[in-house]
Design an enzyme around this catalytic site. Structure first.
Site, PDB file in Angstrom:
ATOM      1  N   ASP A 363      -8.451   0.479 -14.946  1.00 46.37           N
ATOM      2  CA  ASP A 363      -8.137  -0.157 -13.659  1.00 46.37           C
ATOM      3  C   ASP A 363      -6.641  -0.061 -13.393  1.00 46.37           C
ATOM      4  O   ASP A 363      -5.935   0.817 -13.924  1.00 46.37           O
ATOM      5  CB  ASP A 363      -8.658  -1.609 -13.680  1.00 46.37           C
ATOM      6  CG  ASP A 363      -8.994  -2.153 -12.302  1.00 46.37           C
ATOM      7  OD1 ASP A 363      -8.057  -2.563 -11.594  1.00 46.37           O
ATOM      8  OD2 ASP A 363     -10.182  -2.168 -11.925  1.00 46.37           O
ATOM      9  N   ARG A 440       0.840  -9.227  -1.158  1.00 46.23           N
ATOM     10  CA  ARG A 440       0.848  -8.838  -2.574  1.00 46.23           C
ATOM     11  C   ARG A 440       2.034  -7.909  -2.848  1.00 46.23           C
ATOM     12  O   ARG A 440       1.927  -6.935  -3.583  1.00 46.23           O
ATOM     13  CB  ARG A 440      -0.461  -8.153  -2.966  1.00 46.23           C
ATOM     14  CG  ARG A 440      -0.801  -8.290  -4.438  1.00 46.23           C
ATOM     15  CD  ARG A 440      -1.890  -7.336  -4.899  1.00 46.23           C
ATOM     16  NE  ARG A 440      -2.332  -7.654  -6.249  1.00 46.23           N
ATOM     17  CZ  ARG A 440      -2.984  -6.828  -7.040  1.00 46.23           C
ATOM     18  NH1 ARG A 440      -3.317  -5.620  -6.630  1.00 46.23           N
ATOM     19  NH2 ARG A 440      -3.334  -7.198  -8.245  1.00 46.23           N
ATOM     20  N   LYS A 473     -12.516   4.041  -8.661  1.00 47.26           N
ATOM     21  CA  LYS A 473     -12.589   2.739  -7.982  1.00 47.26           C
ATOM     22  C   LYS A 473     -11.516   2.757  -6.900  1.00 47.26           C
ATOM     23  O   LYS A 473     -10.325   2.882  -7.197  1.00 47.26           O
ATOM     24  CB  LYS A 473     -12.343   1.620  -8.989  1.00 47.26           C
ATOM     25  CG  LYS A 473     -12.353   0.225  -8.361  1.00 47.26           C
ATOM     26  CD  LYS A 473     -12.272  -0.829  -9.457  1.00 47.26           C
ATOM     27  CE  LYS A 473     -12.063  -2.216  -8.908  1.00 47.26           C
ATOM     28  NZ  LYS A 473     -11.766  -3.177  -9.980  1.00 47.26           N
ATOM     29  N   TRP A 474     -11.935   2.651  -5.645  1.00 46.86           N
ATOM     30  CA  TRP A 474     -11.030   2.736  -4.490  1.00 46.86           C
ATOM     31  C   TRP A 474     -10.757   1.316  -4.009  1.00 46.86           C
ATOM     32  O   TRP A 474     -11.607   0.696  -3.383  1.00 46.86           O
ATOM     33  CB  TRP A 474     -11.704   3.565  -3.386  1.00 46.86           C
ATOM     34  CG  TRP A 474     -10.856   3.783  -2.175  1.00 46.86           C
ATOM     35  CD1 TRP A 474     -10.383   2.834  -1.315  1.00 46.86           C
ATOM     36  CD2 TRP A 474     -10.402   5.037  -1.660  1.00 46.86           C
ATOM     37  NE1 TRP A 474      -9.658   3.419  -0.302  1.00 46.86           N
ATOM     38  CE2 TRP A 474      -9.662   4.768  -0.483  1.00 46.86           C
ATOM     39  CE3 TRP A 474     -10.563   6.368  -2.067  1.00 46.86           C
ATOM     40  CZ2 TRP A 474      -9.089   5.787   0.282  1.00 46.86           C
ATOM     41  CZ3 TRP A 474      -9.997   7.369  -1.303  1.00 46.86           C
ATOM     42  CH2 TRP A 474      -9.257   7.077  -0.149  1.00 46.86           C
ATOM     43  N   ASP A 475      -9.562   0.831  -4.287  1.00 44.32           N
ATOM     44  CA  ASP A 475      -9.231  -0.559  -4.002  1.00 44.32           C
ATOM     45  C   ASP A 475      -8.407  -0.660  -2.713  1.00 44.32           C
ATOM     46  O   ASP A 475      -7.838   0.341  -2.239  1.00 44.32           O
ATOM     47  CB  ASP A 475      -8.444  -1.127  -5.195  1.00 44.32           C
ATOM     48  CG  ASP A 475      -8.588  -2.630  -5.345  1.00 44.32           C
ATOM     49  OD1 ASP A 475      -9.074  -3.286  -4.409  1.00 44.32           O
ATOM     50  OD2 ASP A 475      -8.184  -3.143  -6.405  1.00 44.32           O
ATOM     51  N   MET A 476      -8.281  -1.873  -2.167  1.00 45.22           N
ATOM     52  CA  MET A 476      -7.522  -2.104  -0.923  1.00 45.22           C
ATOM     53  C   MET A 476      -7.236  -3.601  -0.869  1.00 45.22           C
ATOM     54  O   MET A 476      -8.116  -4.388  -0.542  1.00 45.22           O
ATOM     55  CB  MET A 476      -8.410  -1.674   0.247  1.00 45.22           C
ATOM     56  CG  MET A 476      -7.738  -1.380   1.540  1.00 45.22           C
ATOM     57  SD  MET A 476      -7.350  -2.823   2.513  1.00 45.22           S
ATOM     58  CE  MET A 476      -6.808  -2.062   4.015  1.00 45.22           C
ATOM     59  N   ASN A 477      -5.993  -3.974  -1.206  1.00 44.37           N
ATOM     60  CA  ASN A 477      -5.751  -5.379  -1.537  1.00 44.37           C
ATOM     61  C   ASN A 477      -4.922  -6.190  -0.532  1.00 44.37           C
ATOM     62  O   ASN A 477      -4.408  -7.246  -0.895  1.00 44.37           O
ATOM     63  CB  ASN A 477      -5.093  -5.472  -2.910  1.00 44.37           C
ATOM     64  CG  ASN A 477      -6.068  -5.104  -4.011  1.00 44.37           C
ATOM     65  OD1 ASN A 477      -7.169  -5.618  -4.046  1.00 44.37           O
ATOM     66  ND2 ASN A 477      -5.671  -4.197  -4.887  1.00 44.37           N
ATOM     67  N   CYS A 523     -13.915  -1.078  -3.072  1.00 40.25           N
ATOM     68  CA  CYS A 523     -13.411  -2.396  -3.453  1.00 40.25           C
ATOM     69  C   CYS A 523     -12.302  -2.770  -2.481  1.00 40.25           C
ATOM     70  O   CYS A 523     -11.509  -1.923  -2.078  1.00 40.25           O
ATOM     71  CB  CYS A 523     -12.862  -2.316  -4.883  1.00 40.25           C
ATOM     72  SG  CYS A 523     -12.053  -3.819  -5.446  1.00 40.25           S
ATOM     73  N   ASP A 545     -14.027 -10.423  -6.534  1.00 41.73           N
ATOM     74  CA  ASP A 545     -13.109 -10.625  -7.647  1.00 41.73           C
ATOM     75  C   ASP A 545     -13.485 -11.865  -8.440  1.00 41.73           C
ATOM     76  O   ASP A 545     -12.916 -12.130  -9.492  1.00 41.73           O
ATOM     77  CB  ASP A 545     -11.670 -10.784  -7.138  1.00 41.73           C
ATOM     78  CG  ASP A 545     -10.966  -9.444  -7.047  1.00 41.73           C
ATOM     79  OD1 ASP A 545     -11.583  -8.429  -7.413  1.00 41.73           O
ATOM     80  OD2 ASP A 545      -9.804  -9.413  -6.599  1.00 41.73           O
TER      81      ASP A 545
HETATM   82  C1  DGJ Z   1      -8.410  -6.175  -6.956  1.00 43.21           C
HETATM   83  C2  DGJ Z   1      -9.707  -5.744  -7.539  1.00 43.21           C
HETATM   84  O1  DGJ Z   1     -10.771  -6.366  -6.904  1.00 43.21           O
HETATM   85  C3  DGJ Z   1      -9.703  -6.023  -9.029  1.00 43.21           C
HETATM   86  O2  DGJ Z   1     -10.946  -5.730  -9.586  1.00 43.21           O
HETATM   87  C4  DGJ Z   1      -8.620  -5.195  -9.641  1.00 43.21           C
HETATM   88  O3  DGJ Z   1      -8.922  -3.840  -9.488  1.00 43.21           O
HETATM   89  C5  DGJ Z   1      -7.291  -5.527  -9.013  1.00 43.21           C
HETATM   90  N1  DGJ Z   1      -7.345  -5.431  -7.578  1.00 43.21           N
HETATM   91  C6  DGJ Z   1      -6.202  -4.626  -9.517  1.00 43.21           C
HETATM   92  O4  DGJ Z   1      -5.033  -4.803  -8.879  1.00 43.21           O
END
Ligand code: DGJ
Length: 724
Positions: A363, A440, A473-477, A523, A545
């Protein structure tokens, strides 16, 4: 399945074995909504339109005071005159006026369904499509309403295209995807709302006069409101009653609303959120909206879910994943966060492999100078301090352990502390003279820029071309702010939110089509962008999460209305849980995670020998039942109550598995028989633990006595095989 136009009575009848949908044409100009519901063998207009001379009514034909578009049930709205209810579209012309006058022109019926250019949509090889053309002859504008009916499911899809055939620019201020008026309002409205770590909470309430609306202006579909509306009869429950579901195949800002108007009808409207949208429609160009799925069930919410599950597995996710079993994974995040070395990962992977885990996912934290979340997004080169031998070497070692290798990316983001930002500050979303808002401690790349799209496509292709990455895993936070673009002129700045989504879809389609063997997991800090648009490219989503099993049982329950378990990433995590601090039994954590797309996210080396032994057993169990759990039918057996107790059933032709959780333990436990409801009535089922044999009908109707369970959040399962 057929689409039929009755020329003598001027209506279209779309029908298959389960549903009918009827559209009328009034005065040769106006499209009325006449019916949507159980299949009608024939239709002779029994449900006549109500024509009354109403106060404050507007009449397109002045002497016909009983004919008003403000009170008729319509298939699309009017603009600037006649109809005052919520509108599905709005144009502004260069004089600044917002008025159009669309009238029915002609229709076309075709086999199958055309893909929507640049947008995800259901594949429609089994469908038939009706296109109804409306024209505003004053400005030479064309609006086409598209309807596709499916052969084998109670489903219709709708979308709209808007074309400028004139000589002047017009601006579309609102480009809705669908509108229809039900002639009643005694419905309950069903929505899925929430927040980060608390996604997909079911809300059900009676409709009341006025507008009830959910929306996103965050740039993504969002964890706050899911782009879905349900309309259920008051008595509808999991197993009986009528319910309509409207689901938007789009991953950006949306609006979904129900308006109960003065005479007790209900208007449903869904589309891109006009608050953050406008589109310059130059002469000769067309704007195509995203698609809405209309689903109807006569047998309650479970049947609605069955249709969505089958529909999305069959017609939405990339074809190659329809029947492909998904690996059990170990994700490094909660076990390590940013703190790991190559040796740590290799040791963990070796241990995981001995337990039977099949995919090791590295990750966040493997790139740039990333030791916490303040830096390096955009710098997708390996962090040498942590991984001195590089990603390929790590992938090789993991492959030698007979496991697949997965890697985390957050492609849409850029840290101010990054090389990419030094080189391309102009690539981040921004508006001149205003500060950029961080979330973030990161900014968002402007995905509407073709050069940003190309950069990301090339970066991902370079990684995937090594053939060493099996999963991404393609994340977007974070959500979008300062949504502007230097590339567009002033009068197109409000296009950026939608162009961002189109840019994202372009990247996803190019990369996933080029590497069909790579499994992509969607994600956005969990389920922040869990929507049918993303599902079209990535067949599974990290659902939340929040990995606490009790919370997860509620979240997964919510998502299961719309998506099958195989689409919801669910991991066994450590206890006490990192998000809510709760202690739960390992067995319960397993049974809840196993009921989704299963994996582990634990500090694997800190597990006791007994726990490792249990994990090994769990993995054996899961592999044995994987086909059932990933491709069987899933039914909710209990409505969620205040104690969070849940029960669900997986079923296929040869076996069935029930999972029960008591939630929070209650005093004075009542006598409870849990009815399986959906097993084959005439089959005999053998309990593989006790070896007792029961008929499907007794399990369905007499039910299983729920044992007295002490302590919070204890789960049990029963596995049956069909013996006859
Ligand atoms: C948010 C994701 O939902 C988590 O599982 C993890 O990948 C974190 N970001 C990493 O920054």
């Amino acid at each position: 399945m057929s689409i039929y136009f009755d020329a003598s009575q001027n209506f279209f009848h779309l029908s298959n074995n389960e549903i009918s949908y009827i559209i009328g044409i009034e005065k040769k100009q106006y499209l009325t909504h006449r019916y949507f519901g159980p299949r009608l063998a024939e239709y002779h207009q029994v449900n006549q339109l109500q024509m009354i001379d109403r106060g404050f009514a507007t009449n397109p034909i002045s002497e016909e005071r009983t004919f008003s578009l403000n009170t008729l049930p319509l298939e699309t709205s009017t603009q600037g005159s006649l109809d005052y209810r919520v509108s599905n579209y709005q144009f502004r012309n260069i004089d600044g006026h917002c008025i159009t006058n669309f009238a029915y022109d002609h229709f076309e019926i075709s086999e199958g369904k055309r893909p929507l250019e640049g947008l995800p949509s259901l594949r429609g090889d089994q469908g038939q499509t009706l296109a109804i053309y409306l024209v505003d002859s004053i400005q030479s504008l064309e609006m086409v309403l598209y309807y596709t009916i499916y052969e084998d499911l109670p489903v219709i899809t709708r979308s709209v295209s808007y074309t400028n055939n004139g000589t002047q620019i017009v601006y579309i201020e609102n480009a809705g995807s669908m509108l229809l008026d039900f002639p009643r309002c005694d419905f309950d409205l069903l929505t899925f709302n929430g927040a980060h770590t608390n996604e997909a909470t079911i809300h059900r309430q009676a409709l009341h006069p006025g507008i009830q609306k959910i929306a996103s202006t965050r740039g993504t579909s969002s964890p706050q409101h899911h782009p879905f509306l349900g309309l259920a009869d008051r008595y509808t429950n999991e197993d009986q009653g009528d319910v309509y579901g409207f689901h938007f195949i789009y991953s950006g800002n949306f609006v979904a609303q129900a308006e109960v108007e003065q005479y007790g009808s209900t208007r449903i409207q869904i589309g891109i959120n006009p608050e953050t949208f406008e589109w310059k429609l130059s002469p000769g160009t067309t704007f195509q909206t995203p698609e809405v799925v209309l689903n109807f069930s006569r047998k309650g919410f479970n049947q609605l879910s069955q249709t969505f599950h089958t529909l999305y597995q069959t017609y939405l996710i990339p074809k190659q994943w329809q029947q492909e079993e998904r690996p059990i994974l170990l994700n490094s995040w909660e076990g390590n966060y940013f703190d790991f070395t190559e040796e740590d990962l290799i040791r963990q992977a070796q241990l995981a492999s001995t337990l039977g885990i099949e995919l090791f996912v590295l990750d966040d934290g493997w790139f740039g100078q990333r030791t916490d979340d303040t830096t390096s997004l955009g710098d997708w080169y390996v962090n040498n301090a942590k991984l001195p031998n590089g990603i390929e070497h790590l992938a090789d070692v993991i492959h030698q352990q007979k496991m697949k290798f997965g890697l985390w990316f957050e492609p849409e983001m850029i840290s101010v502390k990054s090389r990419l930002f030094e080189r391309h500050p102009e690539w981040s979303l921004q508006v001149p003279n205003y500060p950029q808002t961080q979330g973030r401690q990161q900014l968002v790349l402007n995905l509407s820029l073709p050069e940003v799209q190309d950069h990301l496509i090339q970066m991902l292709i370079a990684y995937l071309s090594s053939n060493k990455i099996d999963y991404i895993k393609w994340d977007m936070n974070r959500h979008l702010t300062e949504v502007g673009s230097f590339l567009l002129p002033n009068d197109q700045q409000k296009e950026v939110s939608h162009r961002y989504v189109l840019g994202l879809y372009r990247i996803l389609s190019e990369v996933t089509e080029r590497f069909p063997q790579v499994l992509f997991e969607n994600c956005s800090s969990g389920g922040g962008r869990f929507d049918p648009g993303m599902i079209a490219y990535m067949p599974q989503t990290w659902a939340s999460d929040n990995t606490d099993a009790l919370c997860r049982s509620k979240i997964q329950y919510g998502y299961s209305y719309l998506y099958p378990p195989i689409m919801m990433g669910a991991h066994v995590s450590d206890s006490p849980n990192h998000q809510v601090g709760r202690n739960t039994p390992l067995e319960s954590r397993f049974l809840i995670a196993m009921s989704g797309n299963f994996g582990y996210e634990i500090a694997i080396e800190k597990q006791s020998p007994q726990e490792l032994e249990m994990i090994k057993e769990q993995i054996i169990f899961y592999k044995k039942h994987r086909k059932l759990l990933q491709f069987g039918q899933f039914y909710r057996l209990k409505e969620l109550d205040a104690s969070y107790s849940t029960a669900w059933l997986f079923k296929n032709e040869t076996e069935a598995l029930l999972v029960y959780s008591n939630g929070l333990a209650q005093p004075a436990q009542t006598v409870q028989y849990l009815k399986t409801k959906y097993l084959e009535e005439s089959a005999l089922y053998k309990d593989m633990n006790t070896e007792e044999i029961y008929s499907g009908s007794e399990l369905n109707h007499a039910g299983i006595l729920i044992p007295r369970i002490k302590g919070d959040f204890n789960c049990f399962y029963i596995h049956w095989t069909v013996i006859r």
